[in-house]
Design an enzyme around this catalytic site. Structure first.
Site, short mmCIF file in Angstrom:
data_model
loop_
_atom_site.label_atom_id
_atom_site.label_comp_id
_atom_site.label_asym_id
_atom_site.label_seq_id
_atom_site.Cartn_x
_atom_site.Cartn_y
_atom_site.Cartn_z
N VAL A 186 -62.72 0.86 36.55
CA VAL A 186 -61.78 2.14 36.44
C VAL A 186 -62.06 2.86 37.89
O VAL A 186 -61.10 3.16 38.35
CB VAL A 186 -62.56 3.16 35.38
CG1 VAL A 186 -62.08 4.60 35.68
CG2 VAL A 186 -62.61 2.57 34.14
N CYS A 187 -62.98 2.49 38.49
CA CYS A 187 -63.02 3.01 40.10
C CYS A 187 -62.13 2.16 40.86
O CYS A 187 -61.25 3.01 41.81
CB CYS A 187 -64.54 3.00 40.58
SG CYS A 187 -65.76 4.05 39.79
N THR A 188 -62.03 1.13 40.58
CA THR A 188 -61.00 0.45 41.28
C THR A 188 -59.45 0.81 41.16
O THR A 188 -58.72 0.90 42.02
CB THR A 188 -61.17 -1.34 41.17
OG1 THR A 188 -62.36 -1.52 41.59
CG2 THR A 188 -60.07 -1.98 41.98
N MET A 207 -58.79 4.21 42.63
CA MET A 207 -58.54 4.11 44.22
C MET A 207 -57.29 3.38 44.34
O MET A 207 -56.70 3.78 45.49
CB MET A 207 -59.57 3.39 44.97
CG MET A 207 -61.10 4.19 44.72
SD MET A 207 -61.11 5.92 45.56
CE MET A 207 -61.41 6.87 44.19
#
Length: 161
Positions: free
Chosen positions: A44-46, A49
């Site tokens: 999810v973070c990737t 970003m």
């Protein structure tokens, strides 16, 4: 100090992925978006970003500097930035000062990890006042990018060409 809409944003000084120190208070005159995220290289973070990377021109056009902030070390963030060709600054809050000041810290996260950043987003205006704040309890959710952009459109003076 807390991170509440209408209040002055808590200042911080954090190293970026190039090991240069960044002070929030030195950015007066620019709008700032802070995107706190739990961990580099997670799914999810990737995606979050990469989405920000793909829309950076929108933020630039609104006189806005974007920072991704996690508790990862600067070295990990440098690799994360390189691998995904991120075109904005990543800051390391390894000592957890910013996530504490912005009240977006998990006491316990996956695998029993403590002191990891919650997914949170803040918009800070040119005078250093918080205009938007959203701290998500569920790390699998994404920030409300439309609300962030709407807030910026309401406060931003277009960047000079």
């Amino acid at each position: 100090m807390s991170a509440t809409i209408g209040q002055k944003a808590p200042n911080f000084e954090l190293p970026d992925s190039d090991k240069k120190m960044v002070k929030l208070e030195s950015l007066k005159g620019k709008n700032v978006v802070l995107l706190f995220f739990p961990a580099a290289f997670t799914n999810v973070c990737t995606t979050e970003m990469k989405h920000t990377r793909d829309e950076i021109n929108i933020y630039n056009g609104l006189n806005t500097v974007v920072f991704g902030i996690s508790v990862d070390m600067p070295f990990s963030l440098a690799k994360f930035k390189e691998v995904y060709e991120l075109n904005f600054t990543l800051l390391s809050d390894f000592n957890k000062d910013a996530i504490t000041a912005y009240v977006c810290k998990y006491d316990s996260w996956q695998l029993g990890l403590k002191g990891v950043s919650k997914r949170a987003s803040f918009v800070i205006d040119t005078e250093g006042v918080i205009r938007y704040a959203d701290v998500l309890e569920d790390a699998s959710k994404y920030p409300d990018f439309d609300a962030i952009k709407k807030t910026l459109e309401g406060i931003a003076k277009p960047a000079m060409a």
